[in-house]
Each structure stands twice: as structure tokens, then as C-alpha cells.
Scaffold this active site. Structure first.
Site: not given
Lengths: 613, 516
Positions: A175, A180, A183, A316, A320, A588, A593
Site C-alpha cells: 500500500c 495505494c 498510485k 484495477y 489505474e 447542494h 446528492e
């Protein structure tokens, strides 16, 4: 001496309606709890003369014992069975001193005569450590630190075998070093490239064509990683966890051999072990792959810009990497054998891919490389790639500066001496099967993280599993790691966040007619003025019609998908339904939302495109 | 007035339609123009009108924008679209992009230092987007067969409204049910010389063609801080003059972090000060005189623009509510409503910012409008739930919250019954960019008693709105601290820090997050 009634009650009330394996597991954990929690633990029968002798021995030594009389509890027979699983000893008395299994009456008296019993009683001196963790990644470190916080003597063994290209790194595992963290930072660099383009529309003025400097970026990222490596070292030291930068290999039961960079070997023993060695990128096994290709192990610290790049794979990791390389302005091709993002919702996966394609990433579908040949040396050099179609005859050839393999990862479980102590692995995948308390078939050996069979390969999962494991082993806690509804996000150029089931999986589990899928395309406000595509971002939820429209799958494709998904994952833990989504007031203007106003079902076939001006 | 007014629904057979489920004779004798008349074409009014029309009612919307004292006017859609959420978030985004331009070199982009910003270009882009939304709202009304009148309305009696066009032409409209959704407008100070003459408000700032230049923002509402924040971010010299506390009504620890971040990023703050006079200097600049409330000392400064953001007043004055018998709150002048949004006159309703005690936010107004329409059409009896409304303040460092502030939680439950979990964290993206994360902070206010029900969540950091939305749902579902902690994080995000909160305030331990 008899056990206090409270404990007896706890041992004898299996919940009704649960499967026997569950009850058994519960019992097993309670027994382990008793063993962990008492200096001397004797499993006994009140009428057994051997048991009486042992009790008298401890009594004469003035040592307080905790005793469970199997004949005086309702589930004594089950206790005996589970004990035999744990210790390989079926008879009573069954004695533990400072968590170490002594054996029966005979062995205890022998230990008394040889002085071992006294030694054991004085402290945990039978082994060098209470716990040795093999692998200093997210899960291993979390487990080690938690155990240390709970007062245990803990060691972490971590050793990074250099990649075939010679890349290695510091403490912290995948990681932090090659996953993680770098990347997401390179992804951020690519997003900033997009931001620079957007910013002109928002009034920021500069005409210059902005170039990207790979070395500057990589150096900054590597500096950050260096500080994280250092932080981990410090944190281990603060918590008094012994850290040894050596390669660990079991040599016999409870004993591990640690080999350092210079080849010096030292052996350590421990009462318990946690395997958290993780995985490393897989190679193709074709001509030239190890010599000339790089993997994600190499990319983030590559000292030169990779140039025109072929990414092989559609995991992935592949998408990525391809995404941010293209975002940094490189010419990128992804070679895909079959489908994108296997295991993920395929509608979402295709949308991820098509956004990448619209933004300059080329896809070569249904091809596999068969040969990599070096045309020119250099930084980067030139490689010739020959690939064959998976659908019959037909080959393509291409010349790239860099070939990045991202076709999957292999567990680091085959060269750590597991066979010496009999820990089973899945021979095909190399993964380690564990029960729901992360225990392997060898009771004192546990495993967490990416090497687990059938579990998720994610940092937060490993961390949670590691922490909870330490608490169960040393803190008397019962909570297990919950692998259900784990949210995740793929940091492709357009981020994809999800939690729960893919549409395919939901159909498989719940049947199509029982599901209602709500979906919509949306246009983030920030994209309007920036003039970015208005029918690209997509939100989808999958609900179980016959369970109050409970949300069983959550999917979002859009900016900041990770930030959006996290809270919804928490809501799913609390039993999120469509009605609750409808009742929740939006914030908003945000992307999140959109989930509070989902109206169109997929079944209706209604148009979900957003109208322009 | 009535004599000159033409009755819109007259002679129209559809105009005599009654509410089927009521069947009671209307007060006006058989000449109902519309089933539903909505006064105010903002978020709440439009949502209500469209929903009712969708459910088969004959609906009209009247909307009229009284130009601001500076002469600014705009199209259909109300505050949010024209002079609120939309333009402010876009200008906030412009400012954020400025920050990203400064981050970019750290990430390897070879951007020239000191990139200038062109207000004209941004404003035009933002205004064009707003105009496209105005158009969109017009089209939506047309699609749903809602009649739209660009007229200024006032009550004639409890079923009739008279509308006046820009040119003074009058129209009479009558309806069975009337919804007032006229919203609010910025307040000008009444006793400060030159305030009205030289000052602008949020009604004007988004429509300025030229950069406002060096700006004094008076007030400490979220509008004030958001405007000052993006002006600073766009490279302008911005000063906020605060009389007492910033972000009243919000969690005060969070609000001081918000202003602390702004101050450290170049926004100036004049605290405990109140302006007394604005005048124009010969060179066109504005000279503002103010008083330091503590010392009583006067001080003077010059600015290009003075922006009042000291609060908003409801648009009730020109409605002649007394003709219909609709009661307002004596202090706020807002319309008094019950849980079903009905005013003192049962067939007249009020939603959104104009209604007393309601949150001044777009999404609750939209939802209240929709639910009201559904109730009026007999589709449901669901009332709007105004509890746990999430919101986000788009200051340079965004602040998202839902539920109770720490103060409010303590006031309601007592300090000994409240547990606050908190953390200072560093967004991953800040590291390489060498940004200061001193104010990135999260706190979760819970009941102390297990399972520790979550009462409020407060998040200060990038993308706070996106982070807060999902957790708002969790809180709606009655999430406990234990449930949130059982949620696994998404790595690496800022939001995951919420699911990792472990340190209680009570413990006094250092809440700084280190490592993964």
C-alpha cells in the site's frame, strides 16, 4: 477449586438456531480466551485422579489455577472435542501454563522436575515472543502494534525481495510503497493536469503548453513514501515492537529463521504467528518478460519517464496505471485478454474503460503478448511486443518504450517454510485458507491480508483484520472482521466507487425479478463551466424489492468517488433502503446528492441522459 | 386595482376544475383560475409546481426579480441558481483551481509561477451557465404544462393574486391553493451612511462584469465567508469585518478553524468591528469608517468594493399578506407555518427561506415543495422532516456538517452524556503539494451511552460536501458510533478518517492522525 459460575454459564449457552459449526467456533474462541486469560488453566474432570494430582501440585507450589470441570458443565463433551482439536490431546487433565500447552498430568510433573514448569510460571519465557508477524505491510503492522499495545512481546519480520528489475523499498508493504499511496498521488498529478486545462475556462491565464516532468513528480512522491517508511519504523519503536529487516522462514513448530541482507541467519521462537506477507505482481512467463517488462513494483519509483507504454492486463491496477500515465500526457495502450475489472460490476467497468478511451487511452482487446524483445537499450529503451489474438489466428506487433505487466498478483506463501509446520495453502492460488477468525489449519498460526483465500485484497480490510485479530488473541475480545459490504474505489481517470454487490452478482444472489435498479447519468457542476462531457458520470443503486428495497449494491462513476462512497458505505452498514435515500436531504451542489433523487428504474427503460442548453 | 386586472382563468373550462379529493366549494365563486398557484420560481416553488403538474393539476408559477439596489436582475430559478449555490460553487471552484495550479509544480507540471486570473472571463462563463439553467427551468415548466408568469404578485384576497409586469400591466390570478415561495434577499444595513448607495450584496457579486478588486466583506455568515474565501483565492485582497462570531448557529470550534484557515491563506479579518460610514473618494475608491467595539476606536480603510453579507430578509413585504390574512413572525417577518407547511390560512402554504423556522437551503425547500405537492394531490401524507439536514459551507477549506453542533448536543443532553470523537488528519494530496493541513479536522458528536448514537458529524477538509452526504444518510438511519466504526475505510481518502475516529475529546489524547 472450582471455576466461578460466571464462566461456566458463558460456556454453556449456545444460541439456538445457529449452525453447529458456528456454535463450535464460538466455543473454540471461549476456550482460547480461557487459555489466554489465565496464568494456569486446567481442563479437568472432578472425579479424575490425575486431575486431582495436578491440582495438588499447583496448590503445593502456591500457584492459583483456573479450573474447568468438564463433567460439571452442560457442554463438557463439546469442550473436550474442541480441546482435542486445539491441542491434539483428548484426555484430561489438559493443562496450560502462561498460554503454553503443557500436556497432561505426566508431562506437567516432568516439567516440574526439569524446572521448565517454574520457568514457565515465571513468565512467558518458553518462547522469545508472544507474537511474530511475518510481513510489515498494512495488516501485519496493524496487528503487531495492537498486540504490543495490549502488552505483548511482538516482533515484525519484513524483507522486500527486489523485483526482477531490481526495485526494492522500505517498511510498510504494498500500500505505502507500491500501491495505494503512490498510485493515488500519481492519479492526483494526472487530475491536476485536467485541472490545469479546466482552469483556463475558469479565468486563469497562461498560454504556455504545460509539460509534465516525471522526475520531479516521482522524487516528490518517493520523498513522501520515505517519510512514511520512517514513520512506521518510529511507530514500531514507540510501541516496543521488535523490527527485524530479515526474510522469515519457518524451520520447525513455533520457530522461524530470519535471514538478513548479508545472509546472516537468526532463529526466533514465538507462541503465535501471523502471516501477512501479501502478494507480488505476476509475470507472463513468456520470452523476455522478466528481462524487459516492469510491473507496479517498479513504476512508482522509475527514475525516468516511461514514454510510450503498453499496459498488459485489465485489473484495477492496470487501468489505474494506464489512466494516470495517459493523464500525464503519455501515449498509452492497454492490452486486454478478456474483460475489464473482473469481479466488478461490468456495466461500470465498461463505462470506466470508455471514459479512458475517450481521453486518449487505446485499448487492444482480446490479445495476449507472446514475446517481448528489446530493440534499443535506454531510459526508456525500445521494446517490440508480439501479441496473439485470443479468438483464433492473428497477431499484432507494436513498439513501446515501456511494457507494464498488471495481469494479477501471486501470494508470497510458497517460500516461507509453511510446509515445515504443516500450514495448508491452496496449491493452485497459493492463498491460505483460514476460518472466520483468520486461523490457519495450524492453530497457533494466523493469516491476514491479501494472502487470504476468498477475501478482499484491500488495505483497510487487512488493517481491520489485523487489529481485531490482535484484540481477540490478546485482549479477550470477540469481534470478528466483517468482510461484507466493504466499500472500495478504483482511481481511474473517472473514479469508480462501489459498495456491496455488482449487478451481475446481485442477480445471481437475489434473482433479477426481485431486484430494482435505479440509475442516472449526472453532470458535476464543476464540469459545466469546464465544458466537460455531460453524459458521462453515472450513479446506480441495486435494491432488493422484497426486502423493503434494501440497497444491496451502490455504484458511482464520477469525480471524488471515494469521498462520496465512504459515507454511503456507513449507511449500508446501518441498513440503507431506497426510502431512506429518498428521505435524505441532499447537499447542494455536490455529486453525492444525486443519490437522494434517483427516480428512474432501469427496468422502465426511460432516458437518463441530461439535456444540454 | 382589481378592476383593471384581467382574470387569467376566466372562460377557461379547465379553470373551474376543483380538487377532486376535497370537493368543498371554494371561497371564490366558481372561478378558480388554477388548482395551484406558486408565488416564487426558486428551488422550492418550481419543485412544488412541477410535482403538482406531473400529478395532473393545473398549475401556475409567478416569478419576478426585483432588481437589486445596484440594478442587478436575473432569470427564473431563484436564489440558488442565480445568486446562490450555483455561481458561488463555480467561483469557489475557480478559486480551488488556483490552488491546484500552485500544487501542480510539486506534481511535476511545469506551470509558470504567478498565473493571473481574469475575472471577466470567469464571470462570463459562470453567467452563461446560469443563463442556460434559467432557460432549462423555463423549458421544464413548459414540458410539464405549468403556466409561467413573469409578474410581481401580491394578494388581493385569500384566493386571488394580482400580478404586475415590468411594464405595469396587471393580471389577476386565482387558485384553490396558493404556495408562497418567494425566498429572501440580502439585508442592507439601515443606519450606515452610504451603505445602500455604494455597497453591493451577493445579489450583485456573481453578476459583476469587472473584478471587484480590493473588497471589504461585512458580516460573518456563511455567505460572507464563502465570498471572501473565493475572492482571496482568485488573488484579490479581501477583508472580512466581523461584529461578533463567525458562522453563528454552526459548531463554533469548526467555525474558528474555518476562519483560521482563511486567515492563514490571506483573507484579512477585522474582528469585533462594525462599519459606521461608507463614502466615495474622488478617485472612485470607497472609504469605509469603522469602529472597534472593544476600544471604541475609529479606523478608516479604502476598498474598491464593499459587500454586505449581514443576513437576509424574507420577501414578504410586497405580497400584501394582510389581504389574505396570512400571519408572519413579528421579528423575522417570515411566514408562520405548521408541520404541513400551511400558513394561518389553511389553503395557503409557505416553503423555503420565506417560512419561519425553516433551514435556508435549497434541498430542503425542494423536498418540502415536492412533498407538499404530493399531499395536495392526495398522493401521500408524508410530512417533511427537517431534522438532520446536512449542509456544507464552501469556504476555501470546506466545512460539511449534519446533525447537532457540539454546543447544541451538550445543551440538549448534558456534557456528561455526550462523547466527542475527533481527529486532525492530513489529506494525502496535501503531502506532496506541501500544503498545511493544520485545520483539517473531523469530529463526531455522539451520545456517551452505548451504542453511542451519532448526534452530529462535522468535517473540515477538501470535498466536504461529497464526504458528508453519505454519512448524513447514516445519521438518518440512526447510526451509532459502533456501526460507523464497523465500516471499512476506502483508502486513501479523507472520508475514511471518519470511519477511523478513535480518540475522544474527554481522553485528552492527541487527536493527530499519523500513518495509515
Amino acid at each position: 477449586m472450582s471455576s466461578p459460575p460466571g464462566r461456566r454459564a458463558r460456556l454453556s449457552s449456545p444460541g439456538t438456531g445457529r449452525s453447529s459449526s458456528e456454535t463450535r467456533e464460538e466455543l473454540r474462541r471461549r476456550l482460547l480466551g480461557l487459555i489466554e486469560g489465565n496464568r494456569v488453566m486446567i481442563f479437568s474432570k472432578s472425579y479424575c485422579p490425575h486431575s486431582t494430582r495436578v491440582k495438588e501440585l499447583f496448590s503445593s507450589l502456591g500457584v492459583e489455577c483456573h479450573i474447568l470441570e468438564l463433567d460439571q458443565v452442560d457442554d463438557g463433551a463439546s469442550v473436550q472435542e474442541v480441546l482435542s482439536e486445539i491441542t491434539n490431546q483428548r484426555t484430561v487433565p489438559n493443562i496450560f501454563v502462561n498460554k503454553v500447552h503443557m500436556g497432561g498430568c505426566e508431562q506437567t510433573f516432568q516439567a516440574h522436575q526439569s524446572g521448565v514448569l517454574e520457568k514457565l510460571l515465571q513468565g512467558d519465557s518458553a518462547y522469545d515472543y508472544d507474537l511474530i508477524v511475518i510481513g510489515g505491510g498494512s495488516g501485519g503492522l496493524a496487528c503487531a502494534q495492537e498486540a504490543a499495545v495490549l502488552g505483548k512481546k511482538v516482533m515484525v519480520l519484513d524483507f522486500v525481495l527486489p523485483s526482477p528489475q531490481g526495485t526494492s523499498w522500505g517498511l510498510g508493504g504494498t500500500c505505502v510503497n507500491v500501491g495505494c499511496i503512490p498510485k493515488k498521488l500519481m492519479h492526483q498529478a494526472a487530475l491536476l493536469g485536467q485541472a490545469l486545462i479546466d482552469s483556463r475556462k475558469f479565468g486563469w491565464e497562461y498560454n504556455q503548453q504545460v509539460k509534465h516532468n516525471w522526475e520531479t513528480m516521482t522524487e516528490a512522491i518517493q520523498n513522501h513514501i520515505g517519510s512514511l517508511n520512517w514513520g512506521y519504523r518510529l511507530s514500531l519503536r514507540e510501541k516496543a515492537v521488535a523490527y527485524v529487516n530479515s526474510y522469515g522462514e519457518f524451520v520447525e513448530h513455533h520457530k522461524i529463521k530470519a535471514t538478513n541482507r548479508k545472509g546472516q541467519e537468526t532463529c526466533y521462537t514465538a507462541a503465535k504467528f501471523v502471516i501477512a506477507t501479501g502478494e507480488r505482481p505476476r509475470y507472463l512467463g513468456i520470452q523476455g518478460d522478466k528481462e524487459y517488462c516492469i510491473t507496479s513494483d517498479d513504476l512508482f519509483s522509475l527514475p525516468y519517464c516511461p514514454g510510450k507504454t503498453l499496459v498488459v492486463g485489465a485489473s484495477y491496477v492496470a487501468l489505474e496505471c494506464a489512466g494516470f500515465l495517459a493523464g500525464l500526457g503519455l501515449d498509452v495502450t492497454v492490452m486486454v485478454r478478456s474483460i475489464l475489472l473482473r469481479g466488478f460490476d461490468q456495466e461500470m467497468a465498461e463505462k470506466v474503460g470508455s471514459y479512458m478511451e475517450q481521453h486518449g487511452v487505446k485499448f487492444l482487446r482480446k490479445f495476449v503478448p507472446v514475446m517481448i524483445q528489446q530493440l534499443e537499450k535506454g531510459s526508456p529503451g525500445k521494446l517490440r511486443v508480439v501479441a496473439e489474438s485470443t479468438e483464433g489466428p492473428g497477431a499484432v506487433e507494436g513498439v513501446y518504450n515501456t511494457v507494464l505487466l498488471a495481469i494479477g498478483r501471486d501470494s508470497c506463501t510458497r517460500k516461507i517454510g509453511l510446509e515445515k509446520i504443516g500450514v495448508k495453502i491452496n496449491e493452485k492460488s497459493g492463498k491460505i485458507p483460514v476460518n472466520d477468525v483468520e486461523q490457519t489449519n495450524v492453530p497457533y498460526v494466523y493469516a491476514i491480508g491479501d494472502i487470504l483465500e476468498g477475501k478482499l485484497e484491500l488495505t483497510p480490510v487487512a488493517i481491520q483484520a489485523g487489529k481485531l485479530l490482535a484484540r481477540r488473541l490478546f485482549g479477550g475480545r470477540l469481534e470478528k472482521c466483517d468482510y461484507i459490504n466493504v466499500p472500495t474505489t478504483v482511481f481511474t481517470p473517472l473514479e469508480y466507487g462501489c459498495c456491496g454487490l455488482s449487478e451481475e452478482k446481485a442477480i445471481e444472489v437475489h434473482k433479477k425479478e426481485n431486484l430494482e435498479v435505479y440509475h442516472t447519468l449526472f453532470w458535476p457542476l464543476e464540469w459545466t463551466v469546464a465544458g466537460r462531457d455531460n453524459n458521462t458520470c453515472y450513479a446506480k443503486i441495486i435494491c432488493n424489492k422484497f426486502d423493503n428495497e434494501r440497497v444491496v449494491g451502490f455504484h458511482i462513476l464520477g469525480p471524488n468517488a471515494g469521498e462520496v462512497t465512504q459515507g454511503f458505505a456507513a449507511a449500508m452498514k446501518c441498513g440503507l433502503t431506497k426510502q431512506l435515500l429518498d428521505d435524505t436531504i441532499g447537499i447542494h451542489p455536490t455529486c453525492g446528492e444525486v443519490f437522494t433523487t434517483l427516480e428512474i428504474t432501469k427496468a422502465s427503460g426511460l432516458d437518463i441522459t441530461q439535456k444540454g442548453c | 386595482m382589481g378592476a383593471q386586472c384581467r382574470t387569467a382563468g376566466q372562460g377557461d373550462p379547465a379553470g373551474t376544475l376543483l380538487w377532486q379529493q376535497e370537493g368543498e366549494a371554494p371561497a371564490m365563486e366558481g372561478r378558480q383560475g388554477y388548482d395551484l398557484l406558486v408565488i416564487g420560481g426558486g428551488s422550492g416553488g418550481l419543485a412544488c409546481a412541477k410535482e403538482a403538474a406531473q400529478l395532473g393539476k393545473k398549475v401556475a408559477v409567478v416569478d419576478y426579480v426585483e432588481p437589486s439596489p445596484r440594478g442587478t436582475r436575473w432569470g427564473l430559478g431563484g436564489t440558488c441558481v442565480n445568486v446562490g449555490c450555483i455561481p458561488k460553487k463555480l467561483m469557489h471552484q475557480a478559486a480551488l483551481l488556483g490552488g491546484m495550479i500552485r500544487d501542480a509544480p510539486h506534481y511535476g507540471w511545469e506551470v509558470p509561477p504567478l498565473v493571473p486570473h481574469d475575472w471577466r472571463k470567469m464571470a462570463e462563463a459562470v453567467q452563461n451557465h446560469v443563463k442556460s439553467l434559467n432557460w432549462g427551468h423555463r423549458v421544464q415548466l413548459q414540458d410539464r404544462k405549468v403556466k409561467y408568469f413573469n409578474i410581481k404578485a401580491s394578494f388581493v384576497n385569500e384566493h386571488m393574486v394580482c400580478g404586475v409586469t415590468k411594464d405595469g400591466k396587471e393580471t389577476l390570478l386565482s387558485a384553490e391553493h396558493i404556495v408562497i415561495a418567494t425566498g429572501g434577499r440580502p439585508r442592507y444595513p439601515t443606519h450606515i451612511e452610504g451603505a445602500l448607495e455604494y455597497g453591493i450584496t451577493s445579489d450583485d457579486i456573481f453578476w459583476l462584469k469587472e473584478s471587484p478588486g480590493k473588497t471589504l466583506v461585512v458580516g460573518a455568515s456563511y455567505v460572507a465567508l464563502e465570498c471572501a474565501g473565493f475572492l482571496t483565492g482568485l488573488g484579490l485582497d479581501a477583508t472580512v469585518m466581523v461584529r461578533s462570531i463567525p458562522l453563528r448557529g454552526f459548531d463554533q470550534q469548526m467555525s474558528s478553524l474555518v476562519t483560521e484557515y482563511m486567515a492563514s491563506h490571506g483573507t484579512r479579518f477585522l474582528r469585533g468591528c462594525t462599519p459606521s460610514r461608507v463614502g466615495r473618494l474622488p478617485d472612485g475608491q470607497l472609504q469605509v469608517t469603522w469602529e472597534d467595539l472593544a476600544s471604541g476606536k475609529k479606523d478608516v480603510g479604502t476598498f474598491d468594493t464593499v459587500l454586505w453579507a449581514i443576513g437576509r430578509v424574507p420577501e414578504t413585504r410586497s405580497l400584501h399578506l394582510e389581504n389574505a390574512g396570512v400571519n408572519t413572525h413579528p421579528n423575522s417577518q417570515k411566514i408562520l407555518v405548521d408541520a404541513g407547511e400551511a400558513t394561518s390560512v389553511p389553503h395557503i402554504y409557505a416553503i423555503g427561506d420565506v417560512a419561519e423556522g425553516r433551514p435556508e437551503l435549497t434541498p430542503p425547500a425542494v423536498m418540502a415543495g415536492k412533498l407538499l405537492a404530493r399531499r395536495l394531490c392526495g398522493q401521500s401524507s408524508d410530512l417533511m422532516d427537517y431534522d438532520n439536514v446536512p449542509t456544507t459551507v464552501f469556504t476555501p477549506l470546506e466545512y460539511g456538517c449534519v446533525g447537532l453542533s457540539e454546543e447544541e448536543a451538550v445543551a440538549r443532553h448534558g456534557e456528561e452524556h455526550v462523547e466527542v470523537y475527533h481527529a486532525y488528519y492530513k489529506p494525502l494530496e496535501f503531502t506532496v503539494a506541501e500544503r498545511d493541513a493544520s485545520q483539517c479536522y473531523i469530529k463526531m458528536v455522539c451520545l456517551r451511552e452505548p451504542p453511542q448514537l451519532v448526534l452530529g458529524l462535522h468535517f473540515l477538509g477538501p470535498n466536504a460536501g461529497e464526504v458528508t452526504q453519505g454519512f448524513a444518510l447514516g445519521i438518518k438511519c440512526g447510526a451509532s458510533y459502533a456501526q460507523v466504526m464497523r465500516t471499512l475505510g476506502i483508502h486513501p481518502t479523507c472520508a475514511e478518517e471518519v470511519a477511523k475516529l478513535r480518540i475522544t475529546k474527554r481522553s485528552g489524547l492527541d487527536p493527530t492522525v499519523t500513518g495509515c
